[in-house]
Write a protein that holds these residues in place. Structure first.
Motif, mmCIF file in Angstrom:
data_model
loop_
_atom_site.group_PDB
_atom_site.id
_atom_site.type_symbol
_atom_site.label_atom_id
_atom_site.label_comp_id
_atom_site.label_asym_id
_atom_site.label_seq_id
_atom_site.Cartn_x
_atom_site.Cartn_y
_atom_site.Cartn_z
ATOM 1 N N THR A 74 11.115 6.028 12.038
ATOM 2 C CA THR A 74 10.261 5.402 13.068
ATOM 3 C C THR A 74 9.122 4.611 12.438
ATOM 4 O O THR A 74 8.634 4.961 11.365
ATOM 5 N N GLY A 100 6.479 6.771 1.967
ATOM 6 C CA GLY A 100 7.151 6.546 3.256
ATOM 7 C C GLY A 100 6.889 5.139 3.768
ATOM 8 O O GLY A 100 6.264 4.942 4.797
ATOM 9 N N SER A 103 9.056 0.773 7.835
ATOM 10 C CA SER A 103 9.085 -0.650 8.179
ATOM 11 C C SER A 103 8.148 -1.473 7.303
ATOM 12 O O SER A 103 8.252 -2.700 7.245
ATOM 13 N N GLU A 121 9.692 4.342 -0.842
ATOM 14 C CA GLU A 121 10.589 4.676 0.277
ATOM 15 C C GLU A 121 11.889 5.228 -0.298
ATOM 16 O O GLU A 121 12.384 4.732 -1.305
ATOM 17 N N ARG A 122 12.465 6.250 0.360
ATOM 18 C CA ARG A 122 13.702 6.834 -0.186
ATOM 19 C C ARG A 122 14.961 6.117 0.287
ATOM 20 O O ARG A 122 16.018 6.267 -0.313
ATOM 21 N N TYR A 123 14.889 5.328 1.381
ATOM 22 C CA TYR A 123 16.046 4.540 1.832
ATOM 23 C C TYR A 123 15.948 3.109 1.305
ATOM 24 O O TYR A 123 14.975 2.400 1.606
ATOM 25 N N ASP A 148 11.771 8.878 -4.788
ATOM 26 C CA ASP A 148 11.295 10.090 -4.115
ATOM 27 C C ASP A 148 9.774 10.188 -4.249
ATOM 28 O O ASP A 148 9.251 10.511 -5.311
ATOM 29 N N GLY A 149 9.109 9.919 -3.149
ATOM 30 C CA GLY A 149 7.645 9.911 -3.154
ATOM 31 C C GLY A 149 7.009 11.273 -3.355
ATOM 32 O O GLY A 149 5.826 11.356 -3.687
ATOM 33 N N THR A 165 3.206 9.167 5.037
ATOM 34 C CA THR A 165 3.478 8.881 6.448
ATOM 35 C C THR A 165 4.751 9.590 6.918
ATOM 36 O O THR A 165 5.470 9.106 7.778
ATOM 37 N N VAL A 222 11.307 14.139 3.050
ATOM 38 C CA VAL A 222 12.540 14.734 2.508
ATOM 39 C C VAL A 222 12.577 14.490 1.010
ATOM 40 O O VAL A 222 12.535 13.334 0.577
HETATM 41 N N1 SAH Z 1 4.661 4.064 7.426
HETATM 42 C C1 SAH Z 1 5.911 3.822 8.096
HETATM 43 C C2 SAH Z 1 6.401 5.080 8.771
HETATM 44 C C3 SAH Z 1 7.840 5.323 8.439
HETATM 45 S S1 SAH Z 1 8.497 6.892 8.891
HETATM 46 C C4 SAH Z 1 5.798 2.647 9.057
HETATM 47 O O1 SAH Z 1 4.675 2.250 9.357
HETATM 48 O O2 SAH Z 1 6.824 2.116 9.485
HETATM 49 C C5 SAH Z 1 8.430 7.757 7.346
HETATM 50 C C6 SAH Z 1 9.238 7.198 6.214
HETATM 51 O O3 SAH Z 1 9.119 8.122 5.134
HETATM 52 C C7 SAH Z 1 10.721 7.063 6.500
HETATM 53 O O4 SAH Z 1 11.117 5.753 6.274
HETATM 54 C C8 SAH Z 1 11.373 8.014 5.491
HETATM 55 O O5 SAH Z 1 12.611 7.555 4.983
HETATM 56 C C9 SAH Z 1 10.317 8.082 4.401
HETATM 57 N N2 SAH Z 1 10.402 9.234 3.523
HETATM 58 C C10 SAH Z 1 10.662 10.540 3.862
HETATM 59 N N3 SAH Z 1 10.665 11.310 2.755
HETATM 60 C C11 SAH Z 1 10.389 10.494 1.687
HETATM 61 C C12 SAH Z 1 10.266 10.699 0.289
HETATM 62 N N4 SAH Z 1 10.434 11.898 -0.273
HETATM 63 N N5 SAH Z 1 9.971 9.634 -0.492
HETATM 64 C C13 SAH Z 1 9.825 8.392 0.042
HETATM 65 N N6 SAH Z 1 9.944 8.136 1.359
HETATM 66 C C14 SAH Z 1 10.222 9.178 2.180
#
Ligand code: SAH
Length: 229
Positions: A74, A100, A103, A121-123, A148-149, A165, A222
């Motif tokens: 989100t 995180g 977007s 970001e992990r994706y 991995d953050g 986030t 995650v």
């Molecule tokens: N700040 C973003 C919020 C995204 S939601 C915005 O304004 O759009 C949180 C994000 O954290 C997701 O995209 C998720 O994939 C990411 N995330 C979750 N665990 C993570 C990790 N270990 N390392 C990096 N990103 C992670």
């Protein structure tokens, strides 16, 4: 100022006047909701949120609501972005780490407040889409990576500010280790899908001071890089 000015092409059907009105209404609703920091409000005003959501949701991009993005994640509600940015007390001398990217919306807001923003970001899909937006918006003080953050930035930097986030059951120690003296971290802590609170950790000498704020609802933090794209 929004990125769109009359005469500029943009990728929505709406006129820049409509977008401008919606942005002003959003800023007014954030003020009404209690956001007082004028630098934070000015930073929010500079980020065209409709470019951070799927075009199917662009009608609602300036409503104060979270919206779905790719990979089941989100984009945060603007109020929460403003609220956490305010708690972070960012200045233009600060080097900020964000975990995180999603977007990239929160990253873009921070880029107008900080000297430099590092975001993880992990994706891969989300990270790449976010980076394309940073380029399009000429946000040149952002460094983005896929990883991995929870492990912090791989080259072991010290950050003035850290924002997470996604919700953590516990604050990851590698992140606390990358917080420099007098540094501040803001992170949602609690169970995924359950009660979470925004926690602010401040490094005071060798000690860490913790304060608990608003209840929030974030997707989970995650560990590990995402297997799927
Ligand atoms: N700040 C973003 C919020 C995204 S939601 C915005 O304004 O759009 C949180 C994000 O954290 C997701 O995209 C998720 O994939 C990411 N995330 C979750 N665990 C993570 C990790 N270990 N390392 C990096 N990103 C992670």
């Amino acid at each position: 100022m929004m990125a769109q000015t009359p005469g500029n092409s943009d990728n929505t059907d709406e006129s820049s006047d409509d977008l401008r009105v919606r942005m002003i209404e959003l800023i007014m609703s954030l003020r009404t909701a209690g956001i007082r920091d004028t630098k934070v409000l000015a930073a929010i005003e500079r980020v065209p949120r409709h470019l951070f959501v799927n075009s199917a949701f662009s009608q609602r991009a300036y409503s104060d609501i979270a919206l779905p993005i790719e990979c089941g994640q989100t984009i945060s509600q603007p109020y929460i972005v403003a609220y956490m940015s305010e708690l972070l007390k960012v200045s233009d001398r600060h080097k900020v780490l964000e975990v995180g990217t999603g977007s990239g919306y929160q990253t873009a807001v921070l880029s107008h407040l900080a000297r430099r923003v590092y975001t993880i970001e992990r994706y891969r899909t989300l990270g790449q889409d976010a980076e394309a937006r940073f380029v399009e918006l000429h946000l040149s003080n952002i460094t983005a990576m896929i990883g991995d953050g929870t492990e912090g930035w791989p080259t072991k930097m010290d950050f003035d500010r850290i924002i997470v986030t996604a919700a953590a059951a516990e604050i990851p120690k590698p992140l606390l280790d990358q917080l420099r003296p007098d540094g501040i971290m803001v992170i949602p802590v609690g169970v995924a899908g359950g009660t979470q609170h925004v926690v602010r950790a401040t490094r005071v000498g060798d000690e860490l001071k913790f304060e608990k704020f608003h209840e929030v609802r974030f997707v989970p933090l995650v560990p590990g890089k995402a297997q799927q794209l």
